[in-house]
Design a protein around this motif. Sequence first.
Motif, short mmCIF file in Angstrom:
data_model
loop_
_atom_site.label_atom_id
_atom_site.label_comp_id
_atom_site.label_asym_id
_atom_site.label_seq_id
_atom_site.Cartn_x
_atom_site.Cartn_y
_atom_site.Cartn_z
N LEU A 51 0.83 -1.20 0.00
CA LEU A 51 0.00 0.00 0.00
C LEU A 51 0.87 1.26 0.00
O LEU A 51 0.57 2.23 -0.71
CB LEU A 51 -0.94 -0.01 1.20
CG LEU A 51 -1.92 1.15 1.32
CD1 LEU A 51 -2.72 1.34 0.04
CD2 LEU A 51 -2.87 0.95 2.51
N LEU A 52 1.95 1.24 0.78
CA LEU A 52 2.87 2.38 0.77
C LEU A 52 3.45 2.60 -0.62
O LEU A 52 3.55 3.74 -1.09
CB LEU A 52 3.99 2.16 1.78
CG LEU A 52 3.72 2.57 3.23
CD1 LEU A 52 4.88 2.14 4.11
CD2 LEU A 52 3.49 4.07 3.34
N ALA A 53 3.84 1.51 -1.26
CA ALA A 53 4.40 1.63 -2.61
C ALA A 53 3.36 2.22 -3.56
O ALA A 53 3.69 3.05 -4.43
CB ALA A 53 4.86 0.27 -3.11
N PHE A 54 2.11 1.80 -3.42
CA PHE A 54 1.04 2.33 -4.27
C PHE A 54 0.85 3.82 -4.02
O PHE A 54 0.76 4.62 -4.96
CB PHE A 54 -0.26 1.58 -3.98
CG PHE A 54 -1.45 2.09 -4.75
CD1 PHE A 54 -1.64 1.71 -6.07
CD2 PHE A 54 -2.35 2.97 -4.17
CE1 PHE A 54 -2.73 2.19 -6.79
CE2 PHE A 54 -3.43 3.46 -4.89
CZ PHE A 54 -3.62 3.06 -6.20
N ILE A 55 0.78 4.22 -2.75
CA ILE A 55 0.57 5.63 -2.40
C ILE A 55 1.71 6.49 -2.94
O ILE A 55 1.48 7.53 -3.58
CB ILE A 55 0.46 5.79 -0.87
CG1 ILE A 55 -0.84 5.16 -0.36
CG2 ILE A 55 0.52 7.27 -0.47
CD1 ILE A 55 -0.91 5.02 1.15
N HIS A 56 2.95 6.07 -2.68
CA HIS A 56 4.08 6.87 -3.16
C HIS A 56 4.10 6.92 -4.69
O HIS A 56 4.41 7.96 -5.29
CB HIS A 56 5.39 6.27 -2.63
CG HIS A 56 5.53 6.32 -1.14
ND1 HIS A 56 4.93 7.28 -0.37
CD2 HIS A 56 6.21 5.51 -0.27
CE1 HIS A 56 5.23 7.08 0.91
NE2 HIS A 56 5.99 6.01 0.99
N GLY A 57 3.75 5.81 -5.33
CA GLY A 57 3.70 5.79 -6.78
C GLY A 57 2.66 6.75 -7.33
O GLY A 57 2.90 7.44 -8.33
#
Length: 307
Positions: free
Chosen positions: A203-209
């Motif tokens: 989820l963090l990777a998705f948000i930052h992306g």
Amino acid sequence: MKKSTTPGTAPIAVDLSGRATGHVVEVAGTGVHYWDYAPVEWTPATRTIVMVHGFRGDHHGLERVVELLPDHRIIMPDLPGFGASPAFDHTEHSVDGYGEFLAGFLDALALGAGTVLLGHSFGSIVASHFTASHPGRVHPLVLVNPIAAPALEGPSGVMTKLAVFYYWAAAKLPAPLGNALLRNWLIVHAMSMAMAKTRDKALLAFIHGQHHAYFSDFANRDMLLESFRASVSGTVRQVADRLTLPVLLVAGALDEIATLPNQHKLVNLLPDGELVVIGDVGHLIHYETPLPAAQAIDSFLERHPAP
């Protein structure tokens, strides 16, 4: 489809290709891009919801919520100056300016008084001020992470002052340097990290992306400074007593920008307000906890049908 991944974790994907169509409509001389997400099935309970995104965002940011509202038609513009929409030519990028745009947008699409209006963060300011100035135009109103108090108040006041200086400096520097500062990868990443509360790596990777993909997609630094000033000076509280229709507030328990104590104060100012608090999330409800947000919206709409 938009994906972001971290090694060893399953990627998060949003796929609305079967529901979404892109359009351009002229509003007061500005060719605004918007997306129309059809319901999976049209029923008598289907509502049309117009969503207004937050500062430096565009329509992508709220798509995780859209995905979880399959029974409704969602219409979402990129506000002028953000995403694919050009900046206003002769209108200030202010709360009033965006309110005028919203009025023209609803009229251009022939959306009636039963239209649901939803605003997130800065969009909550725009949506609430528009609704207060146009009674009976929409019904009801949903505000996600609503800005209930001035940004210079509370625990994030110091950070807001730093942000004021950041946008001011970017506007004063030579254009190449100013734009580079506003789109600086490290600064955007720091903003993203500061707002995210989840520890889920995927989820963090998705948000930052998402933030890196869309947070710097604005028309120019002058309109960005105008809209930033609007975002830190306007509040829902300013018009709360004029919002006589049913209003749903969806707040994050850990929100440091729109703090929970101020949400409780705000709901008490509303003539017909309701507050839903989602735990373990801050200012990114639309990314981190879209399911409980969508469930709260669905329940609210069931109890408040179109007039």
